[in-house]
Design a protein around this motif. Structure first.
Motif, PDB file in Angstrom:
ATOM      1  N   GLU A  87       0.854  -1.190   0.000  1.00 43.21           N
ATOM      2  CA  GLU A  87       0.000   0.000   0.000  1.00 43.21           C
ATOM      3  C   GLU A  87       0.883   1.231   0.000  1.00 43.21           C
ATOM      4  O   GLU A  87       1.828   1.338   0.787  1.00 43.21           O
ATOM      5  N   TYR A  88       0.571   2.164  -0.896  1.00 41.63           N
ATOM      6  CA  TYR A  88       1.328   3.421  -0.972  1.00 41.63           C
ATOM      7  C   TYR A  88       0.676   4.436  -0.050  1.00 41.63           C
ATOM      8  O   TYR A  88      -0.506   4.756  -0.191  1.00 41.63           O
ATOM      9  N   GLU A  89       1.463   4.941   0.901  1.00 45.25           N
ATOM     10  CA  GLU A  89       0.958   5.908   1.860  1.00 45.25           C
ATOM     11  C   GLU A  89       2.128   6.705   2.426  1.00 45.25           C
ATOM     12  O   GLU A  89       3.158   6.137   2.781  1.00 45.25           O
ATOM     13  N   ASN A  90       1.977   8.022   2.464  1.00 46.10           N
ATOM     14  CA  ASN A  90       2.991   8.919   3.032  1.00 46.10           C
ATOM     15  C   ASN A  90       4.355   8.703   2.392  1.00 46.10           C
ATOM     16  O   ASN A  90       5.384   8.616   3.066  1.00 46.10           O
ATOM     17  N   ASP A  91       4.354   8.610   1.071  1.00 44.99           N
ATOM     18  CA  ASP A  91       5.592   8.481   0.293  1.00 44.99           C
ATOM     19  C   ASP A  91       6.419   7.252   0.676  1.00 44.99           C
ATOM     20  O   ASP A  91       7.651   7.301   0.685  1.00 44.99           O
ATOM     21  N   LYS A  92       5.753   6.176   0.982  1.00 44.34           N
ATOM     22  CA  LYS A  92       6.451   4.911   1.198  1.00 44.34           C
ATOM     23  C   LYS A  92       5.481   3.767   0.953  1.00 44.34           C
ATOM     24  O   LYS A  92       4.263   3.947   0.964  1.00 44.34           O
ATOM     25  N   PHE A  93       6.041   2.586   0.711  1.00 46.61           N
ATOM     26  CA  PHE A  93       5.249   1.397   0.450  1.00 46.61           C
ATOM     27  C   PHE A  93       5.212   0.538   1.705  1.00 46.61           C
ATOM     28  O   PHE A  93       6.249   0.146   2.231  1.00 46.61           O
ATOM     29  N   GLU A  94       4.004   0.278   2.186  1.00 47.97           N
ATOM     30  CA  GLU A  94       3.802  -0.588   3.343  1.00 47.97           C
ATOM     31  C   GLU A  94       3.408  -1.977   2.842  1.00 47.97           C
ATOM     32  O   GLU A  94       2.413  -2.142   2.137  1.00 47.97           O
ATOM     33  N   PHE A  95       4.196  -2.984   3.210  1.00 49.37           N
ATOM     34  CA  PHE A  95       3.924  -4.342   2.774  1.00 49.37           C
ATOM     35  C   PHE A  95       2.612  -4.840   3.379  1.00 49.37           C
ATOM     36  O   PHE A  95       2.385  -4.720   4.589  1.00 49.37           O
ATOM     37  N   LEU A  96       1.739  -5.380   2.540  1.00 50.60           N
ATOM     38  CA  LEU A  96       0.462  -5.907   3.011  1.00 50.60           C
ATOM     39  C   LEU A  96       0.509  -7.418   3.168  1.00 50.60           C
ATOM     40  O   LEU A  96       0.340  -7.946   4.251  1.00 50.60           O
ATOM     41  N   SER A  97       0.747  -8.119   2.071  1.00 52.78           N
ATOM     42  CA  SER A  97       0.797  -9.572   2.142  1.00 52.78           C
ATOM     43  C   SER A  97       1.407 -10.093   0.843  1.00 52.78           C
ATOM     44  O   SER A  97       1.880  -9.308   0.006  1.00 52.78           O
TER      45      SER A  97
END
Length: 556
Positions: A256-266
């Motif tokens: 997920e793209y949020e706050n200029d970074k990619f957060e791993f989901l699954s």
């Protein structure tokens, strides 16, 4: 979307197959193919506003436009079904054409990248090239921005370029991934950002996020793993999710793209490696099954498997939070208008109308490409603040230092100081802000493997639960600062406080005087013992050591 295109190995080469999505099961032994190229087909791309038009690129240096016949089906009674011929041939490249990509906003504008180090922009309605970009090296990937005015490219010279296509020049250029293998780029829809995948010098697969005009990736290069296959990125603008599918392995990660970074989901895991993969347009997902994305992958050149990414919810109503409006099937500008300098974002459709079984309802779009932001200076990471820990009261009373005593007296005096205005003072305790709490039931985002066209295939394992919620953000719980009113007393109260301070001063003076006399006595005793005893016995030495320790403790 109604069809799926697959490169096909056929006698004579230069063919690909088009498979209707509603025809499942084993395909006939002989099917109608789309023939016209004289060499291997390297890439295909569907028209974004016409589901029956497709472009193809080939090793023969030609770009061809095809139209799927009305009522096209693989299930025919003819012994030798007739092949489909191209509707237009675009000639202009002198070497093989590796990529074709339609403009996402302008009608009938197609980009093609060739080994002759050029990128041509075609108006397929007239068959002419309206612009030609001279690229320094062989192009490895193409990606348009949302309004179709900029084109991001990666190439063999390990550089990322963002082209102003109508000016036929790169607006931004920066060093990309340093590895020797191919890199890929994808524009993050209406965000002014580009994501790239590539390799490091040590052949580790990497992910990077770029801002146009900034020569360095935001947050640097993120190492994914050490697998040798090229990582292919796909962007979902509705859910702000990036999918990474590895060529040669069966895994699909999503972030997920949020706050200029990619957060791993699954991660979707499968033992069957994919030779090729394609994602359907957002308007093609099944809203009744809470499907947010669907992919099709080829497995061992024997069957095509659909992979459905769903949000497991039990609600029986439309889920507006996971289905924002998406791009519809109407272009923003025509080819002539785009060539003349006009641009825009296509109108969007409301998913709720599709959910209710009605015709798609258009939604107005107010989109402006954000201006490039100067490269931010590296921010210093603040040191974590220590939270004071509660301390237990000591068993024995330990004498305080003079500075501590002075501080306590000043604090006591200031507590009873007269105030001339009714101003509240904050509590003397440090306020510790509460951490944001996660939602009680986060929405998990899990892919669901649909039944493949080959009926004998076994169901694939489900991925693990994601780390964070995909569509619901944690709601921070804030509390108001606790304030206490300091007592403002009258004359007698102040006099009582002053008397207390005087008593405290006298007590501390007596305590200091007693401590000084005790220290002097111990010092004299230690010195006399050292002088009288030359070679002391063990008991005397122990007594001297105890006195020295006691003296040191008193001095401290």
């Amino acid at each position: 979307p109604e069809y799926l295109a697959v490169n096909w190995e056929a006698s004579g080469g230069g063919a690909f197959a088009v498979i209707p999505l509603d025809e499942r099961g084993k395909v006939p032994d002989v099917i109608p193919l789309f023939r016209g190229h004289t060499a291997t087909v390297l890439d295909t791309d569907w028209h974004p506003f016409n589901d029956r038009v497709i472009a193809s690129a080939s090793d023969d240096g030609k770009v061809m436009i095809w139209q799927v016949p009305l009522g096209f089906s693989l299930l025919t009674d003819a012994e030798e079904p007739a092949d489909v011929a191209p509707s237009a041939r675009l000639s202009g490249h002198s070497r093989k054409v590796g990529q074709v990509l339609f403009n996402p906003a302008a009608e009938n504008i197609l980009a093609s990248a060739s080994g002759d180090l050029t990128i041509k922009l075609w108006d397929i309605s007239t068959g002419s090239a309206v612009h030609t970009l001279k690229h320094p090296d062989i192009v490895q990937s193409l990606s348009w921005n949302a309004d179709g005015t900029m084109l991001a490219t990666t190439s063999r010279d390990k550089k990322l370029r963002m082209w102003d296509v109508r000016q036929e020049r790169p607006a931004h250029e920066s060093p990309g991934h340093e590895g020797a293998k191919n890199s890929r780029a994808v524009w993050l829809g209406e965000h002014n950002r580009v994501a790239t995948t590539g390799f490091s010098k040590m052949s580790d697969r990497q992910l990077a996020l770029w801002e146009p005009g900034n020569p360095n990736p935001i947050g640097g290069f993120t190492v994914l793993d050490s697998i040798s296959g090229v990582c292919m990125p796909f962007w979902d603008d509705g859910c702000n999710c990036l999918y990474l599918a590895g060529k040669g392995d069966g895994n699909i990660r999503y972030f997920e793209y949020e706050n200029d970074k990619f957060e791993f989901l699954s991660e979707y895991k499968s033992p069957d490696p994919q030779r090729g993969i394609a994602f359907v347009p957002k308007r093609g997902v099944n809203v009744h099954e809470n499907e947010v994305m669907r992919a099709y992958k080829t497995v061992n050149d024997t069957y095509i498997e659909p992979i459905s990414f769903t949000v497991p919810r039990r609600a029986e109503t439309f889920q507006s939070d996971i289905y924002p409006p998406c791009v519809g099937s109407k272009p923003a500008v025509s080819a002539e208008e785009w060539t003349a300098g006009k641009s825009g974002v296509p109108s969007k459709i409301d998913f709720e109308s599709i959910y209710e079984g009605n015709a798609p309802v258009e939604v107005t779009v107010d989109y402006k490409l954000p201006a490039p932001i100067p490269a931010p200076a590296p921010a210093s990471i603040p040191a974590p603040q220590k939270v004071p820990e509660p301390t237990h009261a000591p068993a024995s009373i330990r004498s305080s230092s003079i500075k501590e005593q002075q501080g306590s007296m000043i604090a006591l005096a200031s507590k009873y100081e007269d105030k001339h205005d009714d101003v509240e003072e904050p509590s003397s305790f440090d306020e510790i802000s509460k951490l944001p709490q996660r939602s009680a039931m986060p929405a998990r985002f899990e892919p669901k493997a649909s039944s493949p066209t080959k009926t004998t295939s076994a169901p694939l394992p489900q991925p693990a639960s994601p780390i964070k919620s995909l569509f619901s953000e944690p709601t921070p719980m804030t509390s108001a600062p606790v304030r206490t009113e300091s007592p403002i007393g009258s004359g007698p109260v102040v006099e009582t406080a002053l008397d207390q301070i005087k008593v405290l001063l006298e007590t501390q003076t007596k305590m200091l005087s007693a401590q000084s006399h005790h220290i002097e006595r111990l010092t004299a005793e230690v010195d006399s013992l050292k002088k009288r005893v030359g070679s002391a016995s063990p008991d005397q030495s122990e007594r001297i050591r105890q006195l020295e320790l006691e003296l040191e403790e008193m001095r401290s």
